[in-house]
Write an enzyme that holds these catalytic residues in place. Structure first.
Site, PDB file in Angstrom:
ATOM      1  N   GLY A   1       6.804  -0.739   4.570  1.00  0.00           N
ATOM      2  CA  GLY A   1       6.964  -1.530   3.358  1.00  0.00           C
ATOM      3  C   GLY A   1       5.901  -1.209   2.322  1.00  0.00           C
ATOM      4  CB  SER A   2       4.513  -3.323  -0.362  1.00  0.00           C
ATOM      5  OG  SER A   2       5.770  -3.722  -0.864  1.00  0.00           O
TER       6      SER A   2
END
Length: 677
Positions: free
Chosen positions: A305-306
């Site tokens: 993810g981020s």
């Protein structure tokens, strides 16, 4: 008178006797010939056996009346960096039987079953027959051994044998592993370093009597049994405990199914803690859930993810394609790529690259990745170590998944920029973030420091090693400054902030892939946070991953507090004291109390609101970013009320005005105009 017949027959007698003697001699000669031939064949066969098969037959004879005895193996210990034992060998009692000396197997089995707490039906078959040895129960407690001895059962006795013991129980269980009854390593470092831990086995030969017992005519030889070698880890037992304790607490709070945490020294690459939850007790490994025995920190691969935005932005800055203060138009938080729609959590318009990280904008980083291009993004990820194993000696490490540039399409480039469509391990993430923290060098993660023999000599040493340069030092400094904004007000990682320290980090929230139906689960998430502290002089990198939390699924909410507690307790253990947070006010010269009190200034006869005794001077925030303004305010002992975003353009009260310690200054920020790609 003789008849003619008699007269004629008389001369034949001598001739018949002579013939019988000849036949007898012939038979004797034939017999002697056969005997001679037999003796010759016997002699030939004896010579053949003696010369041709002598060594083989001698070995067979030795095997029948001699027996080789191997003393029990004493495995060497596994210790942490300070010498605290994580695995050691102790002598324990094991109960055995001589079935040939047991008159009543049924009653003996019943008595042993009551004392040892086992089923008598499993014992009784072992106590029958004419065998002279059978194990009843191995590795019993001292109380059980004393109870069996008190029974005084014929044919039942106890013998000492080494047993592997793990004093920390669940502590570093997945990393250390466990051994079987035969002292053979079955998992973890126990398996990887089995040959070194077992040492050189000693062998003693003796004579076996008619009943199969060993007899040493000159007494038991004084054979020196060398202990196994000691394996010294980079793990710190105390930091390992902190990481495991806080990870387990966070898992309970947010009802996650599993998690892992890695603590690493970014300067050397040494792994200080490798925590996994749920865990198990290797002293009772046979009763443990196989899922609890997995070393998730290096064996599980997940879409990060981020947190991958850190390395995408670092690649962009390192290539010199954009400046940290350049602004990107974020399309109101919605961007379409083909049939796919990329969304932000907020309706972002214009953001600087620093704000892009602080607010974790997907649209912003997708646009940055488009500027970078698929090959440069792929190569940058490879420089940070993704798509390849780190090389730690623990078994089961995954290399993750990173697509070749030829197989990366526009939508893949977009998803890879914010950590989807690829997979990593937690250890890879910690190693990559360490490269940002230490000035741009990717270090080889160090898990085992040395192997030492029983005489204290170093058999094997694993030095600190640099793998390659991931980004240049300037880019690493820029990224450190930008990542600090993530844990400050307005950032997604405010829950990871540690009082008294500047924290550089990044949150991650990723949907889990659905391997059965394809695509992604709508209700299953990976929450993560990775960062380093203190940001200006990093001592530790901490990476936290929580699998499928239920209470909340955002990385900042779930993994951020776990990071904070691990970092705070670890820094206190290491003796790192909180310091003055860096900021522009710190560079302005001596503090107010070090200089003479200024004379009141007037403008047209009206005194300015200069600080009175006990007050502090309001700093000038003009042109500051939110991040730097917060630092300046903290250094002055004040707080700010943030209005808007971008650069500071106005403040209340005015610069130089006296404000009570701990007071609030309202600052308005404006983005102005920027660039739209």
């Amino acid at each position: 008178m003789r008849s003619e017949r008699d007269v004629c027959a008389a001369p034949a007698a001598p001739s018949g006797g002579e013939s019988g003697r000849a036949d007898a001699r012939l038979r004797i000669l034939v017999f002697a010939a056969f005997v001679g031939i037999g003796l010759v064949r016997l002699a030939v066969r004896a010579a053949e056996l003696q010369v041709g098969y002598g060594p083989t037959l001698q070995a067979m004879a030795d095997e029948q009346h001699q027996r080789e005895f191997q003393p029990p193996i004493r495995r060497g210990p596994i210790v942490d960096r300070n010498g605290a034992e994580l695995a050691l060998t102790v002598d324990v009692d094991s109960i055995y039987a001589n079935p040939s000396g047991i008159a009543d197997p049924a009653s003996t089995a019943a008595a042993l079953a009551r004392t040892l707490g086992i089923d008598p039906r499993t014992i009784e078959p072992r106590l029958r027959g004419d065998r002279r040895f059978a194990w009843v129960k191995r590795h019993v407690t001292p109380a059980q051994a004393a109870a069996v001895a008190a029974l005084r059962l014929p044919g039942i006795a106890a013998a000492k044998e080494p047993r592997r013991f793990y004093p920390g129980r669940e502590l570093a269980a997945q990393l250390v592993g466990f051994v079987g009854y035969d002292s053979t390593g079955l998992d973890g470092l126990e398996h990887r370093y089995d040959a070194l831990l077992r040492g050189d086995a000693a062998h003693v030969r003796g004579i076996r009597d008619a009943r199969g017992r060993m007899i040493f005519l000159d007494g038991l030889p004084q054979t020196r049994i060398a202990d196994g070698r000691k394996v010294v880890l980079s793990i710190d037992r105390t930091i390992q405990f902190i990481a495991e304790h806080e990870l387990a607490a966070g898992l309970r709070t947010f009802e996650g199914i599993a998690g892992s945490a890695v603590v690493m020294d970014p300067r050397t690459g040494e792994v200080l803690a490798l925590a996994n939850a749920p865990s198990y007790d290797p002293n009772l490994y046979s009763a443990a859930d196989p899922e609890a025995r997995r070393n998730r920190a290096l064996a599980d691969r997940f879409e990060p993810g981020s947190t991958m935005k850190v390395f995408a932005v670092a690649a962009l800055l390192d290539a010199g394609l954009m400046d940290p203060e350049e602004q990107v138009y974020c399309e109101g938080g919605v961007l379409s790529i083909g049939n796919y729609v990329i969304r932000d959590a907020d309706r972002n318009e214009w953001l600087t690259i620093t704000q892009c990280l602080a607010r974790s904008s997907n649209v912003c980083v997708v646009k940055l990745a488009a500027v970078l291009g698929k090959r440069r993004l792929h190569d940058a990820y490879r420089r940070f170590g993704f798509g390849e194993r780190t090389g730690v000696p623990a078994p089961g490490e995954t290399s993750g998944l990173l697509r070749h540039p030829d197989h990366i399409f526009d939508v893949d480039l977009a998803s890879m920029s914010f950590g989807q469509g690829m997979s990593v391990s937690n250890l890879q993430m910690a190693a990559a973030m360490s490269a940002i923290a230490n000035g741009g060098t990717l270090m080889r993660p160090l898990l085992v420091r040395t192997v030492i023999d029983s005489d204290g000599r170093i058999v094997r040493e694993f030095p600190i090693a640099e793998r390659r340069r991931a980004v240049d030092a300037r880019t690493a400094r820029l990224m450190t400054d930008m990542l600090t904004a993530v844990t400050e007000p307005g950032g997604t990682g405010i829950e990871a902030a540690v009082p008294g320290f500047a924290v550089a980090g990044k949150t991650g929230t990723a949907q889990k892939a659905d391997p059965v139906r394809g695509g992604y689960h709508q209700d299953r998430w990976i929450a993560s946070f990775i960062g380093f502290i203190p940001a200006d002089d990093p001592r530790i990198v901490v990476s936290v991953v929580v699998d499928e939390p239920l209470v909340s699924h955002y990385g900042g909410t779930v993994a951020g507090p776990i990071f904070r507690r691990i970092a705070d307790r670890t820094l206190r253990y290491l003796g790192v004291a909180p310091g003055r947070l860096p900021g522009r006010a710190a560079a302005r010269g001596p503090a107010a109390h070090d200089a003479p009190a200024p004379e009141p200034l007037t403008v047209t006869g009206v005194p300015l609101a200069l600080p009175r005794p006990g007050e502090v001077e309001a700093p000038d925030f003009s042109g500051e970013t939110i991040r730097s303004a917060l630092r300046v305010a903290r250094d002055a002992g004040l707080e700010i009320d943030v209005l808007g975003s971008g650069l500071a353009v106005e403040q209340w009260p005015d610069p130089g005005t006296g404000v009570a310690p701990g007071g609030v200054v309202r600052v308005r920020f404006s983005t102005g105009q920027g660039l739209s790609p």
